[in-house]
Structures are given as C-alpha cells and as structure tokens.
Design a protein around this motif. Sequence first.
Motif, PDB file in Angstrom:
ATOM      1  N   SER A  57     -16.153  39.335  15.636  1.00  0.00           N
ATOM      2  CA  SER A  57     -16.212  38.242  16.611  1.00  0.00           C
ATOM      3  C   SER A  57     -14.883  38.057  17.333  1.00  0.00           C
ATOM      4  N   GLN A  58     -13.806  38.597  16.756  1.00  0.00           N
ATOM      5  CA  GLN A  58     -12.479  38.433  17.372  1.00  0.00           C
ATOM      6  C   GLN A  58     -12.357  39.186  18.690  1.00  0.00           C
ATOM      7  N   LEU A  59     -13.269  40.109  18.939  1.00  0.00           N
ATOM      8  CA  LEU A  59     -13.224  40.858  20.199  1.00  0.00           C
ATOM      9  C   LEU A  59     -13.826  40.073  21.358  1.00  0.00           C
ATOM     10  N   GLY A  60     -14.369  38.899  21.058  1.00  0.00           N
ATOM     11  CA  GLY A  60     -14.911  38.034  22.095  1.00  0.00           C
ATOM     12  C   GLY A  60     -14.152  36.731  22.169  1.00  0.00           C
ATOM     13  N   LYS A  61     -14.896  35.619  22.147  1.00  0.00           N
ATOM     14  CA  LYS A  61     -14.296  34.282  22.224  1.00  0.00           C
ATOM     15  C   LYS A  61     -14.700  33.503  20.976  1.00  0.00           C
ATOM     16  N   PRO A  62     -14.088  33.813  19.839  1.00  0.00           N
ATOM     17  CA  PRO A  62     -14.539  33.230  18.564  1.00  0.00           C
ATOM     18  C   PRO A  62     -14.447  31.715  18.496  1.00  0.00           C
ATOM     19  N   CYS A 182     -21.795  43.841  12.256  1.00  0.00           N
ATOM     20  CA  CYS A 182     -20.711  44.097  13.213  1.00  0.00           C
ATOM     21  C   CYS A 182     -21.127  43.761  14.641  1.00  0.00           C
ATOM     22  N   SER A 183     -22.277  44.279  15.065  1.00  0.00           N
ATOM     23  CA  SER A 183     -22.685  44.105  16.460  1.00  0.00           C
ATOM     24  C   SER A 183     -22.986  42.646  16.794  1.00  0.00           C
ATOM     25  N   LEU A 184     -23.643  41.924  15.881  1.00  0.00           N
ATOM     26  CA  LEU A 184     -23.996  40.541  16.188  1.00  0.00           C
ATOM     27  C   LEU A 184     -22.779  39.632  16.234  1.00  0.00           C
ATOM     28  N   GLY A 185     -21.776  39.930  15.398  1.00  0.00           N
ATOM     29  CA  GLY A 185     -20.536  39.155  15.479  1.00  0.00           C
ATOM     30  C   GLY A 185     -19.906  39.271  16.852  1.00  0.00           C
ATOM     31  N   ALA A 186     -20.002  40.456  17.424  1.00  0.00           N
ATOM     32  CA  ALA A 186     -19.451  40.684  18.766  1.00  0.00           C
ATOM     33  C   ALA A 186     -20.350  40.101  19.849  1.00  0.00           C
ATOM     34  N   ILE A 187     -21.671  40.216  19.664  1.00  0.00           N
ATOM     35  CA  ILE A 187     -22.609  39.729  20.678  1.00  0.00           C
ATOM     36  C   ILE A 187     -22.512  38.221  20.851  1.00  0.00           C
ATOM     37  N   VAL A 188     -22.544  37.474  19.735  1.00  0.00           N
ATOM     38  CA  VAL A 188     -22.563  36.005  19.853  1.00  0.00           C
ATOM     39  C   VAL A 188     -21.228  35.448  20.328  1.00  0.00           C
ATOM     40  N   SER A 189     -20.156  36.239  20.204  1.00  0.00           N
ATOM     41  CA  SER A 189     -18.852  35.767  20.696  1.00  0.00           C
ATOM     42  C   SER A 189     -18.566  36.264  22.108  1.00  0.00           C
ATOM     43  N   ASP A 190     -19.581  36.905  22.717  1.00  0.00           N
ATOM     44  CA  ASP A 190     -19.478  37.367  24.103  1.00  0.00           C
ATOM     45  C   ASP A 190     -18.391  38.433  24.284  1.00  0.00           C
ATOM     46  N   PRO A 192     -16.993  42.363  25.019  1.00  0.00           N
ATOM     47  CA  PRO A 192     -17.384  43.372  26.014  1.00  0.00           C
ATOM     48  C   PRO A 192     -18.472  44.300  25.484  1.00  0.00           C
ATOM     49  N   GLU A 193     -19.341  44.747  26.389  1.00  0.00           N
ATOM     50  CA  GLU A 193     -20.484  45.559  26.006  1.00  0.00           C
ATOM     51  C   GLU A 193     -20.071  46.855  25.318  1.00  0.00           C
ATOM     52  N   ARG A 194     -19.011  47.463  25.784  1.00  0.00           N
ATOM     53  CA  ARG A 194     -18.575  48.724  25.175  1.00  0.00           C
ATOM     54  C   ARG A 194     -18.141  48.498  23.723  1.00  0.00           C
ATOM     55  N   ASP A 195     -17.458  47.399  23.467  1.00  0.00           N
ATOM     56  CA  ASP A 195     -17.030  47.103  22.096  1.00  0.00           C
ATOM     57  C   ASP A 195     -18.238  46.858  21.187  1.00  0.00           C
ATOM     58  N   ILE A 196     -19.256  46.199  21.720  1.00  0.00           N
ATOM     59  CA  ILE A 196     -20.469  45.956  20.929  1.00  0.00           C
ATOM     60  C   ILE A 196     -21.082  47.287  20.502  1.00  0.00           C
ATOM     61  N   ASP A 300     -11.731  53.967  16.493  1.00  0.00           N
ATOM     62  CA  ASP A 300     -10.503  54.311  17.210  1.00  0.00           C
ATOM     63  C   ASP A 300     -10.606  54.091  18.717  1.00  0.00           C
ATOM     64  N   GLN A 301     -11.812  53.922  19.220  1.00  0.00           N
ATOM     65  CA  GLN A 301     -11.991  53.714  20.664  1.00  0.00           C
ATOM     66  C   GLN A 301     -11.927  52.242  21.051  1.00  0.00           C
ATOM     67  N   ILE A 302     -11.837  51.372  20.050  1.00  0.00           N
ATOM     68  CA  ILE A 302     -11.714  49.937  20.325  1.00  0.00           C
ATOM     69  C   ILE A 302     -10.266  49.632  20.706  1.00  0.00           C
ATOM     70  N   THR A 303     -10.096  48.884  21.757  1.00  0.00           N
ATOM     71  CA  THR A 303      -8.741  48.667  22.283  1.00  0.00           C
ATOM     72  C   THR A 303      -7.971  47.586  21.546  1.00  0.00           C
ATOM     73  N   ASP A 304      -8.676  46.625  20.935  1.00  0.00           N
ATOM     74  CA  ASP A 304      -7.995  45.540  20.223  1.00  0.00           C
ATOM     75  C   ASP A 304      -7.411  46.080  18.913  1.00  0.00           C
ATOM     76  N   LEU A 305      -6.102  46.235  18.875  1.00  0.00           N
ATOM     77  CA  LEU A 305      -5.446  46.898  17.754  1.00  0.00           C
ATOM     78  C   LEU A 305      -5.587  46.114  16.453  1.00  0.00           C
ATOM     79  N   ASP A 306      -5.435  44.791  16.503  1.00  0.00           N
ATOM     80  CA  ASP A 306      -5.510  43.983  15.277  1.00  0.00           C
ATOM     81  C   ASP A 306      -6.883  44.098  14.622  1.00  0.00           C
ATOM     82  N   SER A 307      -7.939  43.918  15.406  1.00  0.00           N
ATOM     83  CA  SER A 307      -9.295  44.016  14.869  1.00  0.00           C
ATOM     84  C   SER A 307      -9.576  45.422  14.348  1.00  0.00           C
ATOM     85  N   ARG A 308      -9.085  46.406  15.067  1.00  0.00           N
ATOM     86  CA  ARG A 308      -9.286  47.800  14.655  1.00  0.00           C
ATOM     87  C   ARG A 308      -8.637  48.064  13.307  1.00  0.00           C
ATOM     88  N   ASN A 309      -7.425  47.589  13.126  1.00  0.00           N
ATOM     89  CA  ASN A 309      -6.724  47.786  11.853  1.00  0.00           C
ATOM     90  C   ASN A 309      -7.430  47.057  10.711  1.00  0.00           C
TER      91      ASN A 309
END
Length: 323
Positions: A57-62, A182-190, A192-196, A300-309
């Motif tokens: 969810s951190q990749l959106g607007k948590p 994983c996907s729903l955490g990203a979807i409900v926080s709006d 980006p589609e590529r990250d989802i 590795d294709q996710i741009t948000d480094l903190d969430s990726r780590n």
Amino acid sequence: MLEFVSVYSRYQSQLNKVEKRLQFEVASVQQDIHSAASTLLTAGGKRIRPLFTLICSQLGKPHQYWDEIERVACALELIHMATLVHDDVIDHADLRRGSPTVRSRYGNLAAMYVGDYLFAKAISLLSGIQNARVHFELSNAIVKLCKGEIEQIRDLFNWDQTLHNYLRRIERKTALLISVSCSLGAIVSDAPERDIYLLRKFGYWTGMAFQVIDDVLDFSGEQSTVGKPVAGDLRQGNLTLPTLLARRKSDGKRLMKLVRPEMTATDADEAIDIVRQSGCIEEARNFAKLCMEKAIVYLDQITDLDSRNELQIVAQFVNERLF
C-alpha cells in the motif's frame, strides 16, 4: 531474521490495528463460534498476508485510504484462517501451531461452520469497499482456492499425478492469495497500474516459493518448531514436491508401494526415510529458490526503493524460514 524483525517492527503499529480489528470481527454472541475463532486467532501466526498488503500500500496513498487497506488486510487473514480450519478437517489434523485444532476441540461439523463463518466475515468486511476490482480479484482467487482444495482431495495417494498437477494445486491453494495480498494493497491505495502488475507477479512467485518451503519443512522441520506432526502430508496421502521428486529415484518403486490408502505407521516411517535420503528435499528447496528469483525479477522493476527492499526482506524470510 534480524532484517525481517526490523521490517515487521516498522509496521507494528499498523499490524496492531489490524489485530484489534480481527479480534472485533471474529467476536460472536454464539459462544462456540466465538471461542473457536478467538482461539484460532490468538494461536498466533506470522500475519504475512496483512504485512504484504501494508507494505504494498506504500506505493500509493496509504494515509488517504487506511480504512480500505485495513479492511483488505483483515479480510485476507480471515480467509487464510478459514482455509486452515477447513484444511485441518480434510487432513484430520489435531495440532496447528502447536495447539489443538478447531476440529479436535469442537468436532469436524462445527469446524466447517467456523471456517464458513470466517469466510462470511471476510466478505462482510470487503463490502465496505466500493472498488469492484477488489471484489473481482479476490473472488476469483477464492474460486481457484476451492478448486485447489478439491484437486488435493482428488489426488490423495495418486501416483499418476504430474508435477504440473502439483504446481497448479499450490498455485491455487497458496500463491494466488499471497498474490492478491500484494496487488490489493496497491489497488486500494491507488498505486500506479504498473506497480500493481509487478506486485501481483511478485506475490505469485513468492507464494509458490512459500508453499514449496512449507512442503520441505513438513519433512525437515521439528514438530516443536513447525507446530504440527512432521511428514503429516505424506501420512495423509498428500504427495508434495519432495515426494513426487523422490519417486523418480532408485527407491521410487518401493516408495510408491508403501504410500497407499491402507498404509501402516511402519510403512509411513519407511517412506519418510526414503524421501529424506533421496536428496529430493534439497531439490525442492532449490526449486523454491528459483521461484524467488522469478519474484525478484518483478520486484526489481519497482521504482520505490524502500518498499522494494522491505518486500525483498520479507520474501527472503519466506524462503529461509524454519517454521
């Protein structure tokens, strides 16, 4: 392990809120349901699915969508708990996480309805989310989960099944629920589609590794650590990856002769020794590593480094855990 604890601690306050919500949701005026569901909840668990939801969810607007995130995280854990209750009935299991199972306390019939109650609570929670995509993705995963359970029952003691059958089964039983965590955490926080898309794929391959490691630990773990009898799958006739690989070895014919519906405890002990000495437990572990490598390709294709780590640390824990 220390890195995982560090990530876990970062989300501790949010996980505490999820835990309180879970306690509220499983409460019931029907005493047996309340007692069984509460006991299952307090028995513990790593809450991996809610943790994946929170991180993704951190990749959106948590902060903007916390209520939706909390609902998804709780619903996913309730669904997971429901499947455990149903699994224990199917497997005639008496222990789960070192404690008596719901079926051993209340009987099979009551346990099935406790599982249904948890499923219903999950659906009720999600009804507060307006996004139809959430309902579509999760309902599709649950449909496939049920198919996976039926396939497992069908394939008990079935030596004619292929590795493809096994992989499809664990995809449906385990991988898809982690994928939607994983996907729903990203979807409900709006997000980006590529990250989802990337998170869905990451979760899928992480889930595949998760189940293979579970099947490895069934043979290599200690009951005091894993919280249930060792090699329980084989004793129940559930042929997992180490066993299916072992049938190809020199003692494979003997193994297939031993593992049958009328198998005795002595037969089971000999079969377990054959699997353990075949080298196939390590082969299965290596397969889990390949699954994790595929997961990391997407991560590795996710741009948000903190969430990726953070996701990589949790995934590494999944692949290296002892319980």
